[in-house]
Design a protein around this motif. Structure first.
Motif, PDB file in Angstrom:
ATOM      1  N   MET A 160       0.829  -1.206   0.000  1.00 24.81           N
ATOM      2  CA  MET A 160       0.000   0.000   0.000  1.00 24.81           C
ATOM      3  C   MET A 160       0.865   1.259   0.000  1.00 24.81           C
ATOM      4  O   MET A 160       0.618   2.200  -0.743  1.00 24.81           O
ATOM      5  CB  MET A 160      -0.911  -0.015   1.222  1.00 24.81           C
ATOM      6  N   ILE A 161       1.931   1.246   0.845  1.00 21.83           N
ATOM      7  CA  ILE A 161       2.806   2.419   0.943  1.00 21.83           C
ATOM      8  C   ILE A 161       3.459   2.713  -0.407  1.00 21.83           C
ATOM      9  O   ILE A 161       3.440   3.849  -0.892  1.00 21.83           O
ATOM     10  CB  ILE A 161       3.910   2.177   1.996  1.00 21.83           C
ATOM     11  N   LEU A 162       4.031   1.666  -1.015  1.00 22.71           N
ATOM     12  CA  LEU A 162       4.772   1.880  -2.258  1.00 22.71           C
ATOM     13  C   LEU A 162       3.854   2.419  -3.345  1.00 22.71           C
ATOM     14  O   LEU A 162       4.227   3.319  -4.099  1.00 22.71           O
ATOM     15  CB  LEU A 162       5.440   0.578  -2.708  1.00 22.71           C
ATOM     16  N   ILE A 163       2.629   1.875  -3.437  1.00 25.81           N
ATOM     17  CA  ILE A 163       1.717   2.341  -4.477  1.00 25.81           C
ATOM     18  C   ILE A 163       1.282   3.780  -4.214  1.00 25.81           C
ATOM     19  O   ILE A 163       1.203   4.613  -5.123  1.00 25.81           O
ATOM     20  CB  ILE A 163       0.498   1.392  -4.582  1.00 25.81           C
ATOM     21  N   TYR A 164       1.041   4.097  -2.953  1.00 26.62           N
ATOM     22  CA  TYR A 164       0.715   5.467  -2.582  1.00 26.62           C
ATOM     23  C   TYR A 164       1.769   6.435  -3.071  1.00 26.62           C
ATOM     24  O   TYR A 164       1.511   7.387  -3.792  1.00 26.62           O
ATOM     25  CB  TYR A 164       0.704   5.596  -1.053  1.00 26.62           C
ATOM     26  N   ILE A 210      10.217  13.087  10.104  1.00 27.60           N
ATOM     27  CA  ILE A 210       9.096  13.006  11.055  1.00 27.60           C
ATOM     28  C   ILE A 210       8.780  11.542  11.353  1.00 27.60           C
ATOM     29  O   ILE A 210       8.561  11.151  12.503  1.00 27.60           O
ATOM     30  CB  ILE A 210       7.859  13.732  10.470  1.00 27.60           C
ATOM     31  N   LYS A 211       8.814  10.740  10.289  1.00 34.67           N
ATOM     32  CA  LYS A 211       8.563   9.315  10.516  1.00 34.67           C
ATOM     33  C   LYS A 211       9.605   8.706  11.439  1.00 34.67           C
ATOM     34  O   LYS A 211       9.289   7.882  12.290  1.00 34.67           O
ATOM     35  CB  LYS A 211       8.576   8.574   9.175  1.00 34.67           C
ATOM     36  N   ALA A 214       4.892  -2.283  13.859  1.00 37.56           N
ATOM     37  CA  ALA A 214       4.622  -0.882  14.160  1.00 37.56           C
ATOM     38  C   ALA A 214       5.246   0.025  13.107  1.00 37.56           C
ATOM     39  O   ALA A 214       4.628   0.993  12.662  1.00 37.56           O
ATOM     40  CB  ALA A 214       5.161  -0.535  15.542  1.00 37.56           C
ATOM     41  N   ILE A 215       6.480  -0.286  12.679  1.00 36.09           N
ATOM     42  CA  ILE A 215       7.158   0.555  11.687  1.00 36.09           C
ATOM     43  C   ILE A 215       6.346   0.618  10.396  1.00 36.09           C
ATOM     44  O   ILE A 215       6.076   1.701   9.865  1.00 36.09           O
ATOM     45  CB  ILE A 215       8.584   0.017  11.418  1.00 36.09           C
ATOM     46  N   PHE A 216       5.911  -0.558   9.914  1.00 34.97           N
ATOM     47  CA  PHE A 216       5.164  -0.545   8.649  1.00 34.97           C
ATOM     48  C   PHE A 216       3.789   0.117   8.819  1.00 34.97           C
ATOM     49  O   PHE A 216       3.345   0.848   7.932  1.00 34.97           O
ATOM     50  CB  PHE A 216       5.018  -1.966   8.099  1.00 34.97           C
ATOM     51  N   ASP A 225       4.280   3.883   9.037  1.00 31.66           N
ATOM     52  CA  ASP A 225       4.649   4.366   7.720  1.00 31.66           C
ATOM     53  C   ASP A 225       3.416   4.521   6.827  1.00 31.66           C
ATOM     54  O   ASP A 225       3.226   5.531   6.155  1.00 31.66           O
ATOM     55  CB  ASP A 225       5.624   3.372   7.099  1.00 31.66           C
ATOM     56  N   TYR A 226       2.572   3.484   6.866  1.00 31.41           N
ATOM     57  CA  TYR A 226       1.369   3.530   6.043  1.00 31.41           C
ATOM     58  C   TYR A 226       0.476   4.703   6.443  1.00 31.41           C
ATOM     59  O   TYR A 226       0.020   5.469   5.596  1.00 31.41           O
ATOM     60  CB  TYR A 226       0.602   2.219   6.174  1.00 31.41           C
ATOM     61  N   PHE A 227       0.248   4.864   7.739  1.00 34.88           N
ATOM     62  CA  PHE A 227      -0.705   5.897   8.151  1.00 34.88           C
ATOM     63  C   PHE A 227      -0.141   7.293   7.914  1.00 34.88           C
ATOM     64  O   PHE A 227      -0.894   8.218   7.593  1.00 34.88           O
ATOM     65  CB  PHE A 227      -1.115   5.693   9.610  1.00 34.88           C
ATOM     66  N   VAL A 228       1.186   7.455   8.023  1.00 33.16           N
ATOM     67  CA  VAL A 228       1.780   8.754   7.709  1.00 33.16           C
ATOM     68  C   VAL A 228       1.611   9.049   6.218  1.00 33.16           C
ATOM     69  O   VAL A 228       1.211  10.150   5.825  1.00 33.16           O
ATOM     70  CB  VAL A 228       3.267   8.792   8.116  1.00 33.16           C
TER      71      VAL A 228
END
Lengths: 279, 247, 265
Positions: free
Chosen positions: A84-88, C211-212, C252-254, C257-260
């Motif tokens: 999800m992160i990479l695609i974002y 920030i992350k 937690a890291i991933f 990261d996603y929510f940021v």
């Protein structure tokens, strides 16, 4: 005076002479050298006993379960987030710069195969599996179980390391393939929801060649061989009770993660060179 | 016969065993005593080849233990039984598998034969029918007894006991010593016992050795140690201290 | 009949056990965070300055070499991976953008965070866990010393500050590693790489990563301290605690990261 008795010194003491200063500079390198030599010794013995020793299917299946089944959820969660992160991030950039998202899915799949799926899976296994192995074998060392194995004329490397080595190598490949599926699915959903990109457009295999598949598989196999060896080396070298087990698990996760990054660099670099020679 | 010659071992530059030499004759039962940290367990591990010394040699029946190949060492260990201080039961095997493990490793036994011997071993330690339990379900004394059964299942001619009663209550300790005494009475066994239990060790050993800060300070039989004039030895043997506590 | 019933109950009992375990961990983490926050309130400040310095020194010295090595290699790997595309499209001027953007925004903080959790977080859990199983934590309580204020706070502050600084250093060394690789392996001039980074990578990307890194530091500190203090059962327990700590930190890291990423775009 015996050379052994001169070594009693407090490591926290400030070096006073130039020689001591040089010694304190050199000591980390000596330690790194010892660790690397120890790891290769374990690797060599493991290969030797794999060929010479009896194959213990039961132990291998137990380890396959331990490494594989118990990591599936962890891998699914982390790699799902990663997809999800990479695609974002890449979708956002592509939208800003080219405004064209047609190639997003295809390139994403290619990058996953070449780089992210095996490497991040291995990083995750380096945390979950390597700490587990180092902790388990380390506790066996401090409770004298490894000595008892030797006294029963069973070689600890043959008995403990070989099944873990075989199982982790197999499972790293399997979990890397699983990771591609999870991350790709998560990426497809994100692309659909955030950028309105149709899943049919996203699923695009046209970029994938044999090179990408081989690259991913080579990396997965290399990581899968390195992680159990490093973890077992850390576990077998434990001394000193529960503090020693703590030290060993830390050493296992750090060394295994570093090994993954170093192997990634070597294999990626070699792949790049090979691709150049071919074309 | 076990011959220990000039064994020296360093740990982080500090000598933990210094020039220890003595001979254990065939069939004799040696009690190894000494304060905690004097290197007794380490000496035992060096003798059976688990730890290699920094200097000196160990001969078991005129074979240098530390010059053997892994295969030869394995063959030698078929003739040695060891009872570990921390039980050292394999926690991923049940009691029956633990006791049968040395036999499986040696090979050449049929499954029925192994079953029979494990059953008999459990009867011998008066814990019949617990072969399906796992080590973490046992009490300390039971673990020690199972560990003893595993050590003697091959009927080895040489036996090492590393603190067989550590952390056990007096009643359980006496049970363990009864087991060890039975082993001695059956005869033909050469043994080394490490223990802090002077009463117990008197009953099963005929010779005594004492280590103090890595050095051998006494070697002799029961009468000699009773009559020994060396202060550290006589104090340890009688179990008292007249030193002032240093503050 | 009875066996059938118990067989049918089994999945539910496993599910319930898992749920209880997770609820226990979540509650413990929230409680520890709450206690740390209370200690951070200005009128509760009771910091041992030298101890914080010592913690920072330890954390920094422990992880500096591996962060530098990791960062250099990650920079190199990113350049190699983007190099394959750059050559395909003959866009050498974009190499710095591709590698720099990936390093500063995502890969740098994530990989340095994972390394940090392995080196510092695991070590922290092992230390606290050993203290717990050898009854040292109870001894502190018996002396009326709050373990959170005394043991957790210095580590917590040191880990957040050091994670931030290490990502700053890591970003820098990763870009150097990338520049050298682009020159040596890809034959793209270092200056072109540098200009490409400066032109296309925004300050925004750097901030996003930094920030992350603070948030990762926070999560790793809380998680590693929690699992350390919750250790039970001797040497085996210490191993299990370290395992739980690094696994929790990785998740937690991933997740962070996603929510940021989700929150800022």
């Amino acid at each position: 005076m015996d050379s052994g008795s001169t070594k009693t010194e407090d490591p926290r003491r400030e070096p006073t002479t130039f020689r001591e200063f040089l010694a304190s500079l050199g000591r980390p390198f000596v330690e790194i050298g010892d660790t690397v030599r120890g790891i290769f010794a374990v690797f060599g013995l493991t290969l030797y006993y794999m060929v010479r020793g009896r194959t213990r299917w039961k132990a291998i299946f137990e380890q396959l379960h331990e490494v594989g089944n118990r990591s599936v959820i962890f891998i699914a969660v982390t790699l799902g987030f990663l997809g999800m992160i990479l695609i974002y991030q890449s979708g956002y950039q592509a939208q800003q710069i080219t405004g064209d998202l047609q190639m997003l899915g295809g390139l994403f799949l290619q990058l996953l195969l070449r780089e992210f799926a095996p490497t991040i899976t291995a990083m995750m296994l380096a945390t979950r599996v390597a700490t587990g192995m180092a902790a388990q074998i380390g506790s066996m060392v401090v409770t004298e179980q490894v000595d008892a194995l030797e006294m029963s004329a069973a070689q600890p490397i043959d008995y403990l390391v070989v099944p873990r080595f075989i199982a982790t190598t197999i499972m790293t490949v399997v979990l890397s393939i699983f990771a591609v599926l999870v991350a790709y699915t998560a990426g497809a959903i994100t692309a659909q929801l955030s950028f309105g990109l149709n899943v049919r457009t996203f699923v695009d295999m046209s970029f994938i060649g044999w090179f990408d598949v081989w690259m991913g598989l080579t990396k997965a196999v290399a990581y899968g061989m390195a992680i159990p060896i490093i973890a077992c080396h850390a576990g077998l070298n434990v001394f000193g009770g529960s503090a020693g087990v703590g030290r060993a698990t830390t050493a296992a996760v750090v060394n295994a993660s570093l090994a993954v990054v170093i192997l990634d660099f070597i294999i990626s670099g070699a792949g790049y060179v090979i691709l150049h020679l071919v074309s | 016969m076990i011959r220990i010659e000039n064994i020296t071992k360093y740990h982080q530059g500090r000598p933990v065993l210094e020039d220890v030499s003595f001979t254990i004759a065939e069939g004799s039962n040696v009690g190894l005593i000494g304060p905690g940290g004097s290197g007794k367990s380490l000496l035992l591990k060096i003798v059976c080849g688990l730890v290699s010394p920094d200097g000196g040699k160990v001969f078991i029946d005129d074979v240098d233990v530390h010059s053997l190949t892994p295969q030869e060492l394995a063959d030698l260990r078929f003739r040695i039984g060891m009872l570990f201080q921390n039980y050292a039961l394999f926690d991923f095997m049940n009691v029956g598998e633990n006791i049968a493990f040395p036999l499986h490793q040696e090979g050449g036994f049929s499954d029925e034969e192994i079953d029979e011997r494990v059953k008999q071993a459990l009867i011998d330690i008066s814990l019949p029918g617990i072969d399906h339990l796992f080590p973490n379900e046992l009490s300390g004394g039971m673990k020690k007894r199972v560990s003893f059964a595993r050590a003697v299942i091959r009927r080895p001619p040489i036996l090492f006991y590393d603190d067989p009663t550590a952390g056990l209550d007096p009643v359980t300790s006496s049970k363990i010593f009864i087991l060890l005494e039975k082993m001695k009475v059956e005869g033909g066994v050469t043994s080394v016992t490490i223990s802090h239990d002077i009463q117990g060790i008197k009953s099963i050993c005929d010779r005594f050795a004492m280590l103090e800060e890595g050095k051998l300070v006494f070697l002799g039989d029961h009468d000699e140690i009773e009559a020994c004039e060396i202060p550290v030895v006589s104090k340890f043997w009688q179990g008292y201290s007249d030193d002032e506590l240093e503050i | 009949m009875h066996r059938l019933v118990s067989r049918l109950q089994l999945p539910f009992s496993i599910l319930g056990e898992k749920a209880l375990k997770w609820a226990n961990i979540t509650g413990g983490l929230i409680l520890l965070t709450w206690q740390i926050m209370l200690n951070l309130l200005p009128w509760n400040w009771n910091f041992d300055g030298p101890e914080i310095w010592r913690s920072m020194y330890r954390v920094g010295v422990q992880s500096f070499p591996i962060v530098v090595v990791t960062a250099v290699l990650v920079g190199a790997i990113m350049v190699i991976q983007s190099g394959l595309y750059i050559e395909q499209y003959q866009a050498h001027g974009l190499l710095g953008w591709g590698a720099g953007y990936a390093i500063l925004r995502e890969v740098g903080p994530i990989l340095i965070g994972l390394m940090f959790s392995g080196r510092v977080g695991a070590n922290n859990t092992a230390e606290l866990g050993t203290m717990k199983v050898t009854d040292q934590i109870d001894a502190l309580r018996a002396l009326a010393i709050d373990p959170v204020a005394y043991l957790v706070m210095p580590r917590f502050l040191a880990m957040i500050v050091m994670m931030f600084l290490l990502v700053v250093v890591g970003n820098f060394t990763a870009l150097i590693g990338g520049a050298v690789t682009s020159q040596v392996l890809l034959g793209v001039d270092m200056m072109l790489f540098y200009q490409s980074v400066v032109t296309y990578v925004l300050l925004d990307d750097l901030w996003h990563g930094l920030i992350k890194s603070v948030m990762f530091g926070f999560a790793i500190a809380v998680i590693s301290c929690y699992f350390g203090l919750a250790t039970r059962g001797g040497a085996v327990g210490v191993g299990r605690a370290v395992n739980a700590s690094v696994v929790g930190s990785a998740i937690a890291i991933f997740a962070i990261d996603y929510f940021v990423a989700f929150g800022t775009l």
